[in-house]
Design a protein around this motif. Structure first.
Motif, PDB file in Angstrom:
ATOM      1  N   LYS A 110       0.825  -1.209   0.000  1.00 28.51           N
ATOM      2  CA  LYS A 110       0.000   0.000   0.000  1.00 28.51           C
ATOM      3  C   LYS A 110       0.858   1.257   0.000  1.00 28.51           C
ATOM      4  CE  LYS A 110      -4.217  -1.749   2.163  1.00 28.51           C
ATOM      5  NZ  LYS A 110      -5.150  -1.604   3.303  1.00 28.51           N
ATOM      6  N   LEU A 111       1.959   1.233   0.767  1.00 28.86           N
ATOM      7  CA  LEU A 111       2.854   2.383   0.823  1.00 28.86           C
ATOM      8  C   LEU A 111       3.532   2.606  -0.525  1.00 28.86           C
ATOM      9  CD1 LEU A 111       4.061   4.597   2.609  1.00 28.86           C
ATOM     10  CD2 LEU A 111       5.842   2.973   3.304  1.00 28.86           C
ATOM     11  N   ILE A 112       3.945   1.524  -1.185  1.00 23.15           N
ATOM     12  CA  ILE A 112       4.563   1.636  -2.517  1.00 23.15           C
ATOM     13  C   ILE A 112       3.581   2.243  -3.505  1.00 23.15           C
ATOM     14  CG2 ILE A 112       5.407   0.289  -4.478  1.00 23.15           C
ATOM     15  CD1 ILE A 112       6.705  -1.625  -2.450  1.00 23.15           C
ATOM     16  N   GLN A 113       2.331   1.778  -3.476  1.00 24.26           N
ATOM     17  CA  GLN A 113       1.312   2.323  -4.361  1.00 24.26           C
ATOM     18  C   GLN A 113       1.065   3.796  -4.076  1.00 24.26           C
ATOM     19  OE1 GLN A 113       0.125   1.147  -6.968  1.00 24.26           O
ATOM     20  NE2 GLN A 113      -2.044   1.613  -7.321  1.00 24.26           N
ATOM     21  N   LEU A 114       1.034   4.144  -2.803  1.00 23.71           N
ATOM     22  CA  LEU A 114       0.835   5.539  -2.416  1.00 23.71           C
ATOM     23  C   LEU A 114       2.004   6.405  -2.884  1.00 23.71           C
ATOM     24  CD1 LEU A 114      -1.312   7.170  -0.825  1.00 23.71           C
ATOM     25  CD2 LEU A 114       0.081   6.828   1.225  1.00 23.71           C
ATOM     26  N   GLY A 115       3.225   5.868  -2.787  1.00 28.92           N
ATOM     27  CA  GLY A 115       4.396   6.592  -3.268  1.00 28.92           C
ATOM     28  C   GLY A 115       4.343   6.831  -4.769  1.00 28.92           C
ATOM     29  N   ARG A 116       3.844   5.857  -5.515  1.00 33.26           N
ATOM     30  CA  ARG A 116       3.704   6.024  -6.964  1.00 33.26           C
ATOM     31  C   ARG A 116       2.669   7.097  -7.299  1.00 33.26           C
ATOM     32  NH1 ARG A 116       3.560  -0.484  -8.332  1.00 33.26           N
ATOM     33  NH2 ARG A 116       5.820  -0.852  -8.156  1.00 33.26           N
ATOM     34  N   VAL A 117       1.572   7.089  -6.552  1.00 36.19           N
ATOM     35  CA  VAL A 117       0.547   8.124  -6.752  1.00 36.19           C
ATOM     36  C   VAL A 117       1.155   9.506  -6.514  1.00 36.19           C
ATOM     37  CG1 VAL A 117      -1.584   9.102  -5.800  1.00 36.19           C
ATOM     38  CG2 VAL A 117      -1.399   6.637  -6.160  1.00 36.19           C
ATOM     39  N   TYR A 118       1.899   9.635  -5.425  1.00 33.55           N
ATOM     40  CA  TYR A 118       2.527  10.907  -5.068  1.00 33.55           C
ATOM     41  C   TYR A 118       3.520  11.351  -6.138  1.00 33.55           C
ATOM     42  CZ  TYR A 118       5.167  14.222  -2.124  1.00 33.55           C
ATOM     43  OH  TYR A 118       5.803  15.329  -1.605  1.00 33.55           O
ATOM     44  N   PHE A 119       4.328  10.399  -6.630  1.00 33.20           N
ATOM     45  CA  PHE A 119       5.332  10.731  -7.642  1.00 33.20           C
ATOM     46  C   PHE A 119       4.674  11.182  -8.938  1.00 33.20           C
ATOM     47  CE2 PHE A 119       7.894   9.559 -11.316  1.00 33.20           C
ATOM     48  CZ  PHE A 119       9.090  10.205 -11.033  1.00 33.20           C
ATOM     49  N   ILE A 120       3.689  10.420  -9.430  1.00 32.38           N
ATOM     50  CA  ILE A 120       3.042  10.775 -10.699  1.00 32.38           C
ATOM     51  C   ILE A 120       2.314  12.103 -10.581  1.00 32.38           C
ATOM     52  CG2 ILE A 120       1.273  10.085 -12.365  1.00 32.38           C
ATOM     53  CD1 ILE A 120       1.984   7.173 -11.692  1.00 32.38           C
ATOM     54  N   TYR A 121       1.627  12.304  -9.453  1.00 30.26           N
ATOM     55  CA  TYR A 121       0.931  13.577  -9.246  1.00 30.26           C
ATOM     56  C   TYR A 121       1.908  14.741  -9.291  1.00 30.26           C
ATOM     57  CZ  TYR A 121      -0.888  17.532  -6.651  1.00 30.26           C
ATOM     58  OH  TYR A 121      -1.209  18.814  -6.264  1.00 30.26           O
TER      59      TYR A 121
ATOM     60  N   SER B  73      -4.095  13.503 -17.754  1.00 31.20           N
ATOM     61  CA  SER B  73      -3.164  12.532 -17.164  1.00 31.20           C
ATOM     62  C   SER B  73      -3.334  12.421 -15.655  1.00 31.20           C
ATOM     63  CB  SER B  73      -1.711  12.917 -17.494  1.00 31.20           C
ATOM     64  OG  SER B  73      -1.474  12.874 -18.888  1.00 31.20           O
ATOM     65  N   MET B  74      -3.973  13.432 -15.038  1.00 33.07           N
ATOM     66  CA  MET B  74      -4.256  13.360 -13.604  1.00 33.07           C
ATOM     67  C   MET B  74      -5.228  12.223 -13.277  1.00 33.07           C
ATOM     68  SD  MET B  74      -2.735  15.546 -11.552  1.00 33.07           S
ATOM     69  CE  MET B  74      -1.632  16.978 -11.703  1.00 33.07           C
ATOM     70  N   LEU B  75      -5.878  11.682 -14.300  1.00 30.31           N
ATOM     71  CA  LEU B  75      -6.756  10.533 -14.080  1.00 30.31           C
ATOM     72  C   LEU B  75      -5.953   9.320 -13.603  1.00 30.31           C
ATOM     73  CD1 LEU B  75      -9.113  10.831 -17.180  1.00 30.31           C
ATOM     74  CD2 LEU B  75      -9.804  11.015 -14.778  1.00 30.31           C
ATOM     75  N   ALA B  76      -4.693   9.224 -14.028  1.00 30.45           N
ATOM     76  CA  ALA B  76      -3.867   8.074 -13.654  1.00 30.45           C
ATOM     77  C   ALA B  76      -3.658   7.989 -12.145  1.00 30.45           C
ATOM     78  CB  ALA B  76      -2.526   8.119 -14.398  1.00 30.45           C
ATOM     79  N   PRO B  77      -3.132   9.035 -11.476  1.00 29.07           N
ATOM     80  CA  PRO B  77      -3.012   8.938 -10.017  1.00 29.07           C
ATOM     81  C   PRO B  77      -4.359   8.844  -9.307  1.00 29.07           C
ATOM     82  CG  PRO B  77      -2.451  11.164 -10.761  1.00 29.07           C
ATOM     83  CD  PRO B  77      -2.548  10.297 -11.980  1.00 29.07           C
ATOM     84  N   LEU B  78      -5.398   9.429  -9.893  1.00 28.49           N
ATOM     85  CA  LEU B  78      -6.739   9.353  -9.292  1.00 28.49           C
ATOM     86  C   LEU B  78      -7.210   7.890  -9.250  1.00 28.49           C
ATOM     87  CD1 LEU B  78      -9.287  10.722  -8.177  1.00 28.49           C
ATOM     88  CD2 LEU B  78     -10.064  10.999 -10.539  1.00 28.49           C
ATOM     89  N   ILE B  79      -7.021   7.161 -10.344  1.00 28.59           N
ATOM     90  CA  ILE B  79      -7.433   5.745 -10.401  1.00 28.59           C
ATOM     91  C   ILE B  79      -6.553   4.906  -9.483  1.00 28.59           C
ATOM     92  CG2 ILE B  79      -7.576   3.724 -11.903  1.00 28.59           C
ATOM     93  CD1 ILE B  79      -8.251   5.696 -14.205  1.00 28.59           C
ATOM     94  N   MET B  80      -5.243   5.192  -9.487  1.00 28.50           N
ATOM     95  CA  MET B  80      -4.317   4.417  -8.640  1.00 28.50           C
ATOM     96  C   MET B  80      -4.580   4.613  -7.162  1.00 28.50           C
ATOM     97  SD  MET B  80      -0.814   5.171 -10.792  1.00 28.50           S
ATOM     98  CE  MET B  80       0.245   4.433  -9.558  1.00 28.50           C
ATOM     99  N   LEU B  81      -5.038   5.810  -6.779  1.00 24.43           N
ATOM    100  CA  LEU B  81      -5.269   6.118  -5.371  1.00 24.43           C
ATOM    101  C   LEU B  81      -6.371   5.235  -4.774  1.00 24.43           C
ATOM    102  CD1 LEU B  81      -4.600   7.953  -2.949  1.00 24.43           C
ATOM    103  CD2 LEU B  81      -6.258   9.597  -3.854  1.00 24.43           C
ATOM    104  N   GLN B  82      -7.301   4.745  -5.608  1.00 23.92           N
ATOM    105  CA  GLN B  82      -8.435   3.975  -5.092  1.00 23.92           C
ATOM    106  C   GLN B  82      -7.975   2.663  -4.458  1.00 23.92           C
ATOM    107  OE1 GLN B  82     -10.946   6.073  -5.186  1.00 23.92           O
ATOM    108  NE2 GLN B  82      -9.515   7.256  -6.456  1.00 23.92           N
TER     109      GLN B  82
END
Length: 307
Positions: A133-144, A296-305
């Motif tokens: 979960k932390l790795i996924q959250l880090g990816r969301v943060y990076f892409i955003y 492209s902000m849709l990508a972190p939005l979808i990943m955040l779920q």
């Protein structure tokens, strides 16, 4: 000289990471979101006043006194150092502080290696599911931040080329952004209930999509400032809420390491984002660049779920 100054400035960016780490030390999980928002409020107040003052000094510089803005910044830096030296109290216990320094020296490569940053490998003691979960959250943060920093960097290009803004008009624009962010973070984000950070971050990301599309497509000040309002509201929610979500993971002894990695991911995104977006801006134009960036902000939005 300018590049050298930017290198020194970049090397001293750790002050923001330390501010988040200190806030983590002195707050519990229930009050952490409020603490992160207060850092954002302080940043936004500076963002409100700073551009207007900077624009004023740039006007003075145009008359021949180019050192004015540099002397102003130097004075602020010295005042900051003096204030810090007199009033700041160490928040980390001495035993943990010694262990932290020793660990930092022995794991220096892990703390700068992008692969270990994205995997959060220096943060020990995480369960497999929690680390995922932390790795996924880090990816969301990076892409955003990759998208956000690139579009933020080119914002002055848009206003100069499409709206003929000079330094004073851009200063007023950034002051407006800072004011909206300060009001949002001080009046709303800091009151977010514990456990509601993900919902708040979702709202922020959804606002960023129309924000950048409106800014890029705007032909009038009304259209531009409508997009800027969405931009300020969305960005004021994102970083405090995502940082709070990240700080909920791991043991207390590894919070500093975790938030240091978190800020390093943000710094990496801010280093790459402006380069990529600037190439897109000058190749495709403002409209296409900002529409692609906004969508492209849709990508972190979808990943955040899934976080």
């Amino acid at each position: 000289m300018f590049v050298l100054a930017r290198i020194i400035g970049g090397a001293t960016k750790g002050n923001v990471s330390l501010a988040y780490s200190v806030m983590t030390d002195i707050s519990d999980e229930k009050s952490r979101a409020k603490g992160m928002a207060l850092i954002g409020v302080a940043f936004s107040i500076g963002f409100t006043i700073g551009p207007a003052v900077g624009a004023m000094f740039s006007r003075w510089g145009s008359t021949g006194w180019f050192a004015a803005s540099a002397l102003y910044a130097l004075t602020l830096a010295f005042c900051n150092i003096i204030y810090f030296y007199i009033f700041f109290k160490e928040t980390l216990p001495e035993t943990k502080r010694r262990a932290s320094v020793a660990s930092g020296l022995s794991q220096a490569w892990e703390l700068i290696n992008p692969r270990s940053l994205f995997s959060f490998s220096p943060v020990k003691g995480l369960e497999k599911e929690e680390r995922a979960k932390l790795i996924q959250l880090g990816r969301v943060y990076f892409i955003y931040l990759f998208l956000y920093s690139g579009l933020e960097f080119t914002l002055t290009f848009v206003t100069h080329h499409k709206h003929s803004y000079d330094s004073m008009a851009q200063g007023r624009m950034f002051s407006f952004l800072g004011l909206v962010m300060a009001l949002m973070q001080g009046g709303y984000v800091r009151r977010v209930k514990n456990g509601s950070e993900k919902a708040m971050a979702n709202k922020g990301l959804m606002m960023m999509i129309p924000a950048f599309i409106l800014i890029g497509a705007s032909e009038t000040n009304w259209g531009l400032y409508t997009g800027l309002t969405f931009y300020a509201l969305g960005s004021s929610m994102m970083v405090p809420c995502l940082t709070t979500l990240a700080s909920c993971h791991g043991s207390e002894s590894h919070k500093g390491t975790l938030l240091g990695i978190w800020r390093s991911l943000g710094a990496l995104a801010r280093a790459i984002g402006p380069i990529v977006t600037s190439i897109g801006f000058w190749s495709m134009g403002a409209e296409m660049c900002y529409i692609i960036g906004g969508l492209s902000m849709l990508a972190p939005l979808i990943m955040l779920q899934s976080c």
